[in-house]
Design a protein around this motif. Sequence first.
Motif, mmCIF file in Angstrom:
data_model
loop_
_atom_site.group_PDB
_atom_site.id
_atom_site.type_symbol
_atom_site.label_atom_id
_atom_site.label_comp_id
_atom_site.label_asym_id
_atom_site.label_seq_id
_atom_site.Cartn_x
_atom_site.Cartn_y
_atom_site.Cartn_z
ATOM 1 N N ARG A 23 0.858 -1.119 0.059
ATOM 2 C CA ARG A 23 -0.053 -0.066 0.063
ATOM 3 C C ARG A 23 0.791 1.141 0.168
ATOM 4 N NH1 ARG A 23 -4.332 -0.482 4.034
ATOM 5 N NH2 ARG A 23 -5.384 -0.827 2.358
ATOM 6 N N LEU A 24 1.827 1.078 0.817
ATOM 7 C CA LEU A 24 2.781 2.521 0.760
ATOM 8 C C LEU A 24 3.617 2.574 -0.524
ATOM 9 C CD1 LEU A 24 3.962 4.514 2.647
ATOM 10 C CD2 LEU A 24 5.749 3.030 3.425
ATOM 11 N N ALA A 25 3.929 1.515 -1.075
ATOM 12 C CA ALA A 25 4.360 1.616 -2.504
ATOM 13 C C ALA A 25 3.739 2.271 -3.665
ATOM 14 C CB ALA A 25 5.140 0.451 -2.936
ATOM 15 N N ARG A 26 2.488 1.803 -3.250
ATOM 16 C CA ARG A 26 1.352 2.330 -4.357
ATOM 17 C C ARG A 26 1.100 3.870 -3.990
ATOM 18 N NH1 ARG A 26 -3.860 3.293 -3.391
ATOM 19 N NH2 ARG A 26 -4.152 2.119 -1.413
ATOM 20 N N LYS A 27 0.982 4.370 -2.761
ATOM 21 C CA LYS A 27 0.856 5.596 -2.433
ATOM 22 C C LYS A 27 1.979 6.371 -2.880
ATOM 23 C CE LYS A 27 -2.908 5.002 0.943
ATOM 24 N NZ LYS A 27 -3.320 5.289 2.205
ATOM 25 N N ARG A 28 3.162 6.068 -2.801
ATOM 26 C CA ARG A 28 4.421 6.575 -3.038
ATOM 27 C C ARG A 28 4.330 6.903 -4.684
ATOM 28 N NH1 ARG A 28 8.520 3.086 0.178
ATOM 29 N NH2 ARG A 28 8.504 4.075 2.325
ATOM 30 N N ARG A 29 3.722 6.307 -5.386
ATOM 31 C CA ARG A 29 3.738 6.427 -6.691
ATOM 32 C C ARG A 29 2.567 7.257 -7.040
ATOM 33 N NH1 ARG A 29 6.497 2.294 -5.313
ATOM 34 N NH2 ARG A 29 7.983 1.184 -6.615
ATOM 35 N N GLY A 30 1.758 7.597 -6.117
ATOM 36 C CA GLY A 30 0.550 8.552 -6.474
ATOM 37 C C GLY A 30 -0.577 8.065 -7.266
ATOM 38 N N TRP A 31 -0.554 6.532 -7.032
ATOM 39 C CA TRP A 31 -1.661 5.623 -7.783
ATOM 40 C C TRP A 31 -2.839 5.399 -6.992
ATOM 41 C CZ3 TRP A 31 2.115 1.443 -10.126
ATOM 42 C CH2 TRP A 31 3.016 2.096 -10.714
ATOM 43 N N SER A 32 -3.827 5.427 -7.455
ATOM 44 C CA SER A 32 -5.037 4.860 -6.672
ATOM 45 C C SER A 32 -5.139 3.445 -6.767
ATOM 46 C CB SER A 32 -6.463 5.390 -7.435
ATOM 47 O OG SER A 32 -6.390 4.781 -8.803
ATOM 48 N N ALA A 33 -5.852 2.877 -5.763
ATOM 49 C CA ALA A 33 -6.132 1.326 -5.844
ATOM 50 C C ALA A 33 -6.592 0.730 -7.282
ATOM 51 C CB ALA A 33 -6.960 0.758 -4.580
ATOM 52 N N GLU A 34 -7.306 1.576 -7.786
ATOM 53 C CA GLU A 34 -7.873 1.213 -9.040
ATOM 54 C C GLU A 34 -7.110 0.995 -10.244
ATOM 55 O OE1 GLU A 34 -10.850 -0.239 -11.548
ATOM 56 O OE2 GLU A 34 -11.263 0.196 -9.432
ATOM 57 N N ALA A 35 -5.920 2.016 -10.169
ATOM 58 C CA ALA A 35 -5.062 1.998 -11.230
ATOM 59 C C ALA A 35 -4.071 0.974 -11.080
ATOM 60 C CB ALA A 35 -4.275 3.552 -11.074
ATOM 61 N N LEU A 36 -3.572 0.557 -9.648
ATOM 62 C CA LEU A 36 -2.509 -0.425 -9.609
ATOM 63 C C LEU A 36 -3.366 -1.822 -9.905
ATOM 64 C CD1 LEU A 36 0.000 -1.471 -8.775
ATOM 65 C CD2 LEU A 36 -0.836 -1.233 -6.508
ATOM 66 N N ALA A 37 -4.437 -1.814 -9.370
ATOM 67 C CA ALA A 37 -5.084 -3.088 -9.835
ATOM 68 C C ALA A 37 -5.525 -3.403 -11.353
ATOM 69 C CB ALA A 37 -6.661 -3.098 -9.194
ATOM 70 N N GLN A 38 -5.824 -2.137 -12.300
ATOM 71 C CA GLN A 38 -5.541 -2.337 -13.454
ATOM 72 C C GLN A 38 -4.375 -2.613 -14.030
ATOM 73 O OE1 GLN A 38 -7.220 1.222 -15.257
ATOM 74 N NE2 GLN A 38 -8.113 -0.018 -17.170
ATOM 75 N N ARG A 39 -3.319 -1.954 -13.799
ATOM 76 C CA ARG A 39 -1.977 -2.408 -14.269
ATOM 77 C C ARG A 39 -2.029 -3.769 -14.018
ATOM 78 N NH1 ARG A 39 1.767 2.887 -13.336
ATOM 79 N NH2 ARG A 39 0.129 4.270 -14.343
ATOM 80 N N ALA A 40 -1.968 -4.335 -12.683
ATOM 81 C CA ALA A 40 -1.713 -5.575 -12.399
ATOM 82 C C ALA A 40 -2.725 -6.829 -12.770
ATOM 83 C CB ALA A 40 -1.563 -5.779 -10.894
#
Length: 172
Positions: A23-40
């Motif tokens: 979660r911290l790595a995602r937030k450091r990148r400024g990404w939403s949970a939706e954006a990371l989920a889509q990329r993954a």
Amino acid sequence: MPSHPAVSDESASLLKELGARLRLARKRRGWSAEALAQRAGITRVTLSRLEVGEPAATSLGTLVRVMGALGMAGDLALLARDDRVGHDRRDALLLAPRKPALPRRISLKRLPHLRSVAAWHLPDPDTRLSPEEVLSLYERNWRHIEPAKIVGEEAALLRKLTSTIGKGVLLV
């Protein structure tokens, strides 16, 4: 929905810590949970479950996808790299005193009782036999052998042959 076995407290704590780091790595990148989920290539709900350390959501495949999407796939190569338990166990084996190996050939001169009872027909007293042949001679001729007369080096060799080749059993 498949049931998942309960995890230990230690494992649950580890999963929560891993989820918090993701979660911290995602937030450091400024990404939403939706954006990371889509990329993954996973759902937002699965990512949310992973980030809170829910055991059912933490499959290895999901973890690989999320870490890859975060650009942290190289961190996966560090998992279990320093296997201290395995290294310690292997080092203990390497440092343990080694039992001397059986000779490739054994001279009947080293086996006076066997020679007198079971190998008297061999003309050369220095006849050399394989360890398997020697053990076989003892086993086949045990009815003629007097165990009390097997002493010293011959007794030690018979014990070693029995424990290694005979796997602890003298077939008599």
